[in-house]
Design an enzyme around this catalytic site. Structure first.
Site, mmCIF file in Angstrom:
data_model
loop_
_atom_site.group_PDB
_atom_site.id
_atom_site.type_symbol
_atom_site.label_atom_id
_atom_site.label_comp_id
_atom_site.label_asym_id
_atom_site.label_seq_id
_atom_site.Cartn_x
_atom_site.Cartn_y
_atom_site.Cartn_z
ATOM 1 N N ARG A 1 0.850 -1.197 0.000
ATOM 2 C CA ARG A 1 0.000 0.000 0.000
ATOM 3 C C ARG A 1 0.879 1.237 0.000
ATOM 4 N NH1 ARG A 1 -2.252 0.955 4.531
ATOM 5 N NH2 ARG A 1 -3.082 2.916 3.817
ATOM 6 N N ARG B 1 -2.813 10.163 -1.882
ATOM 7 C CA ARG B 1 -4.137 10.788 -1.792
ATOM 8 C C ARG B 1 -4.176 12.046 -2.653
ATOM 9 N NH1 ARG B 1 -2.654 12.518 4.200
ATOM 10 N NH2 ARG B 1 -3.054 10.354 4.770
ATOM 11 N N ARG C 1 16.623 -6.174 10.324
ATOM 12 C CA ARG C 1 17.336 -4.966 9.911
ATOM 13 C C ARG C 1 17.594 -4.167 11.183
ATOM 14 N NH1 ARG C 1 20.588 -3.589 6.187
ATOM 15 N NH2 ARG C 1 20.355 -1.510 5.332
ATOM 16 N N ARG D 1 16.599 9.408 7.990
ATOM 17 C CA ARG D 1 15.768 10.476 8.558
ATOM 18 C C ARG D 1 16.572 11.303 9.548
ATOM 19 N NH1 ARG D 1 10.307 7.836 10.989
ATOM 20 N NH2 ARG D 1 11.552 6.327 12.124
ATOM 21 N N GLU E 1 19.125 8.860 11.720
ATOM 22 C CA GLU E 1 18.814 7.430 11.788
ATOM 23 C C GLU E 1 19.469 6.710 10.608
ATOM 24 O OE1 GLU E 1 14.640 6.789 12.852
ATOM 25 O OE2 GLU E 1 14.627 5.117 11.439
ATOM 26 N N TYR F 1 6.479 -6.581 12.711
ATOM 27 C CA TYR F 1 6.538 -5.167 13.056
ATOM 28 C C TYR F 1 5.171 -4.775 13.591
ATOM 29 C CZ TYR F 1 6.942 -0.232 13.153
ATOM 30 O OH TYR F 1 6.941 1.051 13.610
ATOM 31 N N ASP G 1 3.018 -1.613 15.438
ATOM 32 C CA ASP G 1 2.973 -0.259 15.975
ATOM 33 C C ASP G 1 2.498 -0.333 17.418
ATOM 34 O OD1 ASP G 1 3.908 1.507 14.028
ATOM 35 O OD2 ASP G 1 2.094 1.210 12.850
HETATM 36 C C1 LIG Z 1 12.585 2.870 14.782
HETATM 37 C C2 LIG Z 1 11.206 2.552 15.254
HETATM 38 C C3 LIG Z 1 10.222 3.535 15.172
HETATM 39 C C4 LIG Z 1 8.924 3.245 15.608
HETATM 40 N N1 LIG Z 1 7.986 4.229 15.496
HETATM 41 C C5 LIG Z 1 6.722 3.985 15.911
HETATM 42 C C6 LIG Z 1 5.721 4.989 15.786
HETATM 43 O O1 LIG Z 1 5.961 6.108 15.338
HETATM 44 N N2 LIG Z 1 4.474 4.678 16.201
HETATM 45 C C7 LIG Z 1 4.143 3.448 16.709
HETATM 46 O O2 LIG Z 1 2.976 3.228 17.063
HETATM 47 N N3 LIG Z 1 5.080 2.490 16.846
HETATM 48 C C8 LIG Z 1 6.357 2.719 16.452
HETATM 49 N N4 LIG Z 1 7.319 1.742 16.588
HETATM 50 C C9 LIG Z 1 6.933 0.423 17.167
HETATM 51 C C10 LIG Z 1 7.056 0.362 18.705
HETATM 52 O O3 LIG Z 1 8.374 0.628 19.082
HETATM 53 C C11 LIG Z 1 6.633 -1.040 19.161
HETATM 54 O O4 LIG Z 1 5.264 -1.237 18.910
HETATM 55 C C12 LIG Z 1 6.842 -1.337 20.650
HETATM 56 O O5 LIG Z 1 8.038 -0.811 21.142
HETATM 57 C C13 LIG Z 1 6.853 -2.833 20.870
HETATM 58 O O6 LIG Z 1 7.007 -3.124 22.241
HETATM 59 P P1 LIG Z 1 7.564 -4.532 22.724
HETATM 60 O O7 LIG Z 1 7.475 -4.550 24.210
HETATM 61 O O8 LIG Z 1 6.900 -5.624 21.968
HETATM 62 O O9 LIG Z 1 9.078 -4.586 22.217
HETATM 63 P P2 LIG Z 1 10.384 -3.752 22.559
HETATM 64 O O10 LIG Z 1 10.119 -2.318 22.638
HETATM 65 O O11 LIG Z 1 11.404 -4.224 21.569
HETATM 66 O O12 LIG Z 1 10.810 -4.272 24.017
HETATM 67 C C14 LIG Z 1 11.423 -5.521 24.217
HETATM 68 C C15 LIG Z 1 12.345 -5.393 25.426
HETATM 69 O O13 LIG Z 1 12.859 -6.699 25.726
HETATM 70 C C16 LIG Z 1 14.220 -6.592 26.086
HETATM 71 N N5 LIG Z 1 14.851 -7.900 25.851
HETATM 72 C C17 LIG Z 1 14.977 -8.551 24.674
HETATM 73 N N6 LIG Z 1 15.618 -9.729 24.851
HETATM 74 C C18 LIG Z 1 15.901 -9.810 26.168
HETATM 75 C C19 LIG Z 1 16.577 -10.790 26.980
HETATM 76 N N7 LIG Z 1 17.070 -11.914 26.452
HETATM 77 N N8 LIG Z 1 16.694 -10.564 28.310
HETATM 78 C C20 LIG Z 1 16.193 -9.422 28.859
HETATM 79 N N9 LIG Z 1 15.558 -8.455 28.150
HETATM 80 C C21 LIG Z 1 15.418 -8.652 26.823
HETATM 81 C C22 LIG Z 1 14.735 -5.500 25.158
HETATM 82 O O14 LIG Z 1 15.922 -4.932 25.681
HETATM 83 C C23 LIG Z 1 13.559 -4.524 25.163
HETATM 84 O O15 LIG Z 1 13.675 -3.563 26.180
HETATM 85 C C24 LIG Z 1 8.611 1.972 16.133
HETATM 86 C C25 LIG Z 1 9.612 0.995 16.219
HETATM 87 C C26 LIG Z 1 10.884 1.267 15.770
HETATM 88 C C27 LIG Z 1 11.926 0.192 15.835
#
Ligand SMILES: Cc1cc2nc3c(=O)[nH]c(=O)nc-3n(C[C@H](O)[C@H](O)[C@H](O)COP(=O)(O)OP(=O)(O)OC[C@H]3O[C@@H](n4cnc5c(N)ncnc54)[C@H](O)[C@@H]3O)c2cc1C
Length: 366
Positions: free
Chosen positions: A169, A173, A246, A277, A297, A345, A347
């Site tokens: 997608r 627009r 990545r 960015r 970035e 991925y 959000d």
């Molecule tokens: C560059 C980027 C930009 C983004 N921008 C947006 C946005 O604008 N809007 C939006 O809605 N979402 C955005 N996101 C997505 C958002 O970051 C995620 O939805 C969210 O952070 C996911 O949360 P999580 O807890 O699943 O994972 P994570 O945030 O990855 O947390 C996982 C945690 O587990 C820990 N961990 C991993 N393995 C181990 C281990 N073996 N032992 C102990 N700890 C461990 C890590 O250190 C980390 O702190 C973006 C993501 C990225 C990468």
């Protein structure tokens, strides 16, 4: 003994901890970084809230999710209207009448549609890769200036070698509307995301700088159930093979001027600029400071010791991921969750929804 060991202190486990705590369950959190919040982590530097792992803009059309998060923070009315810079030219994103007007000097949607349709005719067959798909959908001018360089930097491959699925997608627009998202609710939590996560983890014990995968037996003995949000292939010590990711490198700089780029996000779409960015953090909160903080970035090849930011959901990796999921079915004590545990991925709004769904299921079954 705890009821739950939560591996990772990102948004997913923060929501889970909050929900489980309400039922009286005891949660222990192990986190290998030195802070909570995973990739949503923000910190305050001289009054500017810095998004440590890239711009995080919250949006959703799901009122349940919006209301849930608003219990933890007040949101401002930030609307994401990024700019694309291609060499010495500036364009509005997502592709809309402002972009077309700047690109071709047109004024009406009809004129813009005609140019796109004429340029798209170049691909008069079923596209088999991202390059062909993009040219067919938006024409060669937009592809060359705004898609090609950015996408190739982001994924480290030529667009002609990338699958269409990465960009099925293409936001397009024919109105003069620079709001990147179509969601009903959008904003930035005033004061950043970390205070939200802190509130969610209230009542849980958190241990920092410890890697669960390096001391599994030690940690497993501490709880009845484990919710793991690290990488799924790492959990199994890569025994079926490594999944591809990545990575990113962030370069943050404090500059003694009050306004560096006039907008929170500028995408650099030329291949010659190594970063994708620059974000200028103060614009997320309409900051009035006399200095500013920017972050460049850089997409990077993923390797040992690096953060796996984006899963690469192509066919090869999807097959391998499914094999790991099969393996996980034999372990009722462990739940793989979050972005990395489910190799997708997500959000923030998807992450919160997944975490609320899991919490409900856990509470129902206990
Ligand atoms: C560059 C980027 C930009 C983004 N921008 C947006 C946005 O604008 N809007 C939006 O809605 N979402 C955005 N996101 C997505 C958002 O970051 C995620 O939805 C969210 O952070 C996911 O949360 P999580 O807890 O699943 O994972 P994570 O945030 O990855 O947390 C996982 C945690 O587990 C820990 N961990 C991993 N393995 C181990 C281990 N073996 N032992 C102990 N700890 C461990 C890590 O250190 C980390 O702190 C973006 C993501 C990225 C990468």
């Amino acid at each position: 003994m705890y009821d739950y060991l939560l591996v990772g202190s990102g948004l997913f486990n923060a929501v889970v901890a909050n929900e489980l705590n309400k039922t009286g369950a005891k949660c222990l959190v192990v986190e290998r970084r030195n802070h909570i919040g995973g990739n949503c982590y923000t910190y305050n530097q001289e009054g500017i809230i810095v998004h440590a792992y890239g711009a995080h803009i919250f949006r959703t059309s799901d009122k349940r999710i919006w209301d849930y998060l608003c219990r933890f923070a007040e949101f401002n009315h930030f609307i994401n209207s990024p700019i694309a810079r291609y060499n010495e030219e500036i364009f509005n994103l997502p592709f809309n009448m402002n972009t077309f007007s700047r690109m071709w000097g047109v004024f009406s949607p009809e004129e813009a549609k005609k140019i796109i349709s004429n340029q798209g005719k170049e691909i008069d067959y079923e596209p088999s890769n991202l390059e062909e798909h993009a040219i067919k959908m938006v024409g060669r001018d937009i592809y060359e200036k705004l898609i090609k360089g950015y996408t190739e930097k982001q994924w480290g491959k030529k667009c002609s070698e990338l699958p269409i699925s990465i960009m099925r997608r293409i936001p397009l627009r024919f109105t003069y509307d620079n709001n990147y998202y179509n969601d009903y609710y959008q904003g930035i939590p005033i004061g950043g995301y970390t205070p939200i996560i802190e509130k969610m983890f209230k009542g849980s014990k958190i241990v920092f700088r410890r890697d669960y995968c390096k001391e599994k037996t030690y940690w497993n003995a501490k709880a009845n159930k484990i919710i793991y949000t690290g990488a799924i292939d790492e959990f199994y010590d890569y025994k079926l093979g490594r999944l591809d990711y990545r990575s990113l490198r962030f370069e943050t700089e404090r500059i003694n001027i009050d306004n560096y780029q006039g907008v929170a996000v500028v995408n650099y779409t030329s291949r010659d600029i190594p970063y994708t960015r620059i974000i200028e953090h103060k614009h997320f909160e309409y900051g009035k400071q006399t200095h500013t903080i920017i972050t460049r970035e850089y997409p990077e090849l993923f390797g040992d010791g690096m953060e796996p930011f984006y899963p690469i959901n192509d066919e090869k990796n999807t097959i391998l991921y499914r094999k790991y999921v099969e393996l996980s079915k034999s372990e009722p004590k462990v739940i793989l969750g979050g972005r990395l545990g489910t190799y997708q991925y997500t959000d923030m709004q998807d992450t919160i929804k997944m975490a609320l769904d899991l919490s409900e299921k856990e509470i129902r079954n206990n």
